[in-house]
Motif scaffolding. Structure first.
Motif, PDB file in Angstrom:
ATOM      1  N   ALA A  16      23.596   0.827  18.512  1.00 41.94           N
ATOM      2  CA  ALA A  16      23.157  -0.440  19.110  1.00 41.94           C
ATOM      3  C   ALA A  16      23.905  -1.611  18.485  1.00 41.94           C
ATOM      4  N   ASP A  17      23.772  -2.772  19.107  1.00 37.36           N
ATOM      5  CA  ASP A  17      24.439  -3.979  18.611  1.00 37.36           C
ATOM      6  C   ASP A  17      23.938  -4.417  17.237  1.00 37.36           C
ATOM      7  N   VAL A  18      22.697  -4.092  16.934  1.00 37.86           N
ATOM      8  CA  VAL A  18      22.102  -4.428  15.647  1.00 37.86           C
ATOM      9  C   VAL A  18      22.510  -3.338  14.648  1.00 37.86           C
ATOM     10  N   PRO A  19      23.098  -3.682  13.515  1.00 34.97           N
ATOM     11  CA  PRO A  19      23.489  -2.665  12.534  1.00 34.97           C
ATOM     12  C   PRO A  19      22.279  -1.876  12.030  1.00 34.97           C
ATOM     13  N   VAL A  20      22.460  -0.577  11.824  1.00 35.81           N
ATOM     14  CA  VAL A  20      21.376   0.310  11.421  1.00 35.81           C
ATOM     15  C   VAL A  20      20.747  -0.124  10.102  1.00 35.81           C
ATOM     16  N   ASP A  21      21.507  -0.774   9.221  1.00 38.22           N
ATOM     17  CA  ASP A  21      20.931  -1.169   7.930  1.00 38.22           C
ATOM     18  C   ASP A  21      19.954  -2.339   8.058  1.00 38.22           C
ATOM     19  N   GLN A  22      19.820  -2.900   9.262  1.00 41.17           N
ATOM     20  CA  GLN A  22      18.826  -3.949   9.491  1.00 41.17           C
ATOM     21  C   GLN A  22      17.462  -3.377   9.871  1.00 41.17           C
ATOM     22  N   LEU A  23      17.372  -2.078  10.081  1.00 38.16           N
ATOM     23  CA  LEU A  23      16.097  -1.430  10.364  1.00 38.16           C
ATOM     24  C   LEU A  23      15.449  -1.108   9.023  1.00 38.16           C
ATOM     25  N   ILE A  24      14.247  -1.622   8.820  1.00 39.77           N
ATOM     26  CA  ILE A  24      13.576  -1.547   7.521  1.00 39.77           C
ATOM     27  C   ILE A  24      12.419  -0.561   7.589  1.00 39.77           C
ATOM     28  N   TYR A  25      12.274   0.256   6.562  1.00 40.05           N
ATOM     29  CA  TYR A  25      11.138   1.157   6.423  1.00 40.05           C
ATOM     30  C   TYR A  25      10.183   0.561   5.407  1.00 40.05           C
ATOM     31  N   VAL A  26       8.890   0.540   5.753  1.00 39.55           N
ATOM     32  CA  VAL A  26       7.862   0.124   4.798  1.00 39.55           C
ATOM     33  C   VAL A  26       6.853   1.248   4.676  1.00 39.55           C
ATOM     34  N   ASP A  27       6.488   1.552   3.443  1.00 36.76           N
ATOM     35  CA  ASP A  27       5.517   2.607   3.190  1.00 36.76           C
ATOM     36  C   ASP A  27       4.122   2.054   3.460  1.00 36.76           C
ATOM     37  N   THR A  28       3.333   2.809   4.226  1.00 33.16           N
ATOM     38  CA  THR A  28       1.975   2.380   4.559  1.00 33.16           C
ATOM     39  C   THR A  28       1.029   3.577   4.487  1.00 33.16           C
ATOM     40  N   ASP A  29      -0.224   3.293   4.389  1.00 33.28           N
ATOM     41  CA  ASP A  29      -1.271   4.303   4.298  1.00 33.28           C
ATOM     42  C   ASP A  29      -1.504   4.939   5.671  1.00 33.28           C
ATOM     43  N   PRO A  30      -1.377   6.265   5.799  1.00 38.27           N
ATOM     44  CA  PRO A  30      -1.580   6.917   7.094  1.00 38.27           C
ATOM     45  C   PRO A  30      -3.013   6.808   7.607  1.00 38.27           C
ATOM     46  N   GLU A  31      -3.962   6.559   6.734  1.00 39.11           N
ATOM     47  CA  GLU A  31      -5.365   6.440   7.146  1.00 39.11           C
ATOM     48  C   GLU A  31      -5.625   5.166   7.951  1.00 39.11           C
ATOM     49  N   ILE A  32      -4.728   4.191   7.847  1.00 33.15           N
ATOM     50  CA  ILE A  32      -4.920   2.941   8.593  1.00 33.15           C
ATOM     51  C   ILE A  32      -3.744   2.688   9.539  1.00 33.15           C
ATOM     52  N   ALA A  33      -3.164   3.749  10.088  1.00 33.60           N
ATOM     53  CA  ALA A  33      -1.992   3.623  10.957  1.00 33.60           C
ATOM     54  C   ALA A  33      -2.319   2.997  12.301  1.00 33.60           C
ATOM     55  N   ASP A  34      -3.537   3.176  12.799  1.00 31.62           N
ATOM     56  CA  ASP A  34      -3.898   2.605  14.097  1.00 31.62           C
ATOM     57  C   ASP A  34      -3.932   1.082  14.005  1.00 31.62           C
ATOM     58  N   THR A  35      -3.532   0.434  15.080  1.00 33.47           N
ATOM     59  CA  THR A  35      -3.320  -1.016  15.084  1.00 33.47           C
ATOM     60  C   THR A  35      -4.499  -1.807  14.536  1.00 33.47           C
TER      61      THR A  35
END
Length: 184
Positions: free
Chosen positions: A34-53
């Motif tokens: 894509a036009d946006v470089p892949v290194d601009q996609l950020i991963y953040v660690d979150t608790d799976p128990e509160i994954a729902d919006t």
């Protein structure tokens, strides 16, 4: 690294977190064009128990409701034929399944895909489905309001962890169709 939205303790480029992502998301990041470089996609660690919006924004802040999007799998049917597609809309809206989605898929009937179908076909966990790494050939219907956001919080393919992606990147995903009014 500081996340561009939210107050997450652990943010880093998604391409550096491949061991935390599903195989299809890993493949998509490795083949990113894509036009946006892949290194601009950020991963953040979150608790799976509160994954729902609802739980997620209650814990991490209601302002994220306007900066996050949900990806849902829908099934359009016409006769015996069924077409699976993904829809990406802001979390504060719902997908116009019986109107715009049905029309775009050329279906007589459209509905949310059953949970087993959504997870089985995508290889992703329910509550973490993302538009990045979907099966080849799937339509990816993206609400124009999502593309207009500077940064968007989405699933990572798993319930644990989220991706933060520039909104404009979604227009460049394979199979993407940007539509006004997909989220109502």
């Amino acid at each position: 690294m500081r996340a561009p939205i939210g107050t997450f303790d652990n943010a880093r480029p998604a391409i550096d977190c491949l061991d935390l992502l599903t195989p299809s998301v890993v493949d998509a990041l490795r083949g990113w064009s894509a036009d946006v470089p892949v290194d601009q996609l950020i991963y953040v660690d979150t608790d799976p128990e509160i994954a729902d919006t609802a739980s997620f924004v209650e814990h991490h802040g209601r302002e994220l409701l306007d900066q996050s999007a949900n990806c849902v799998v829908v099934a359009g049917k016409r006769g015996a034929e069924s077409t699976l597609a993904a829809c990406l809309v802001q979390s504060r809206t719902r997908v116009d399944v019986n109107g715009l989605v049905r029309k775009e898929l050329g279906a007589r009937k459209a509905s949310f895909a059953p949970r087993d179908t959504a997870t089985g076909e995508t290889g992703m966990e329910y509550g973490g489905i993302t538009p990045i790494g979907l099966p080849t050939g799937w339509p990816v219907l993206v609400d124009a309001a999502v593309v207009d956001l500077p940064w968007v919080l989405i699933g990572s393919g798993r319930r644990r962890g989220k991706l933060i992606v520039p909104g404009k990147a979604f227009a460049g995903l394979p199979g993407a169709m940007v539509l006004e009014g997909l989220g109502v």
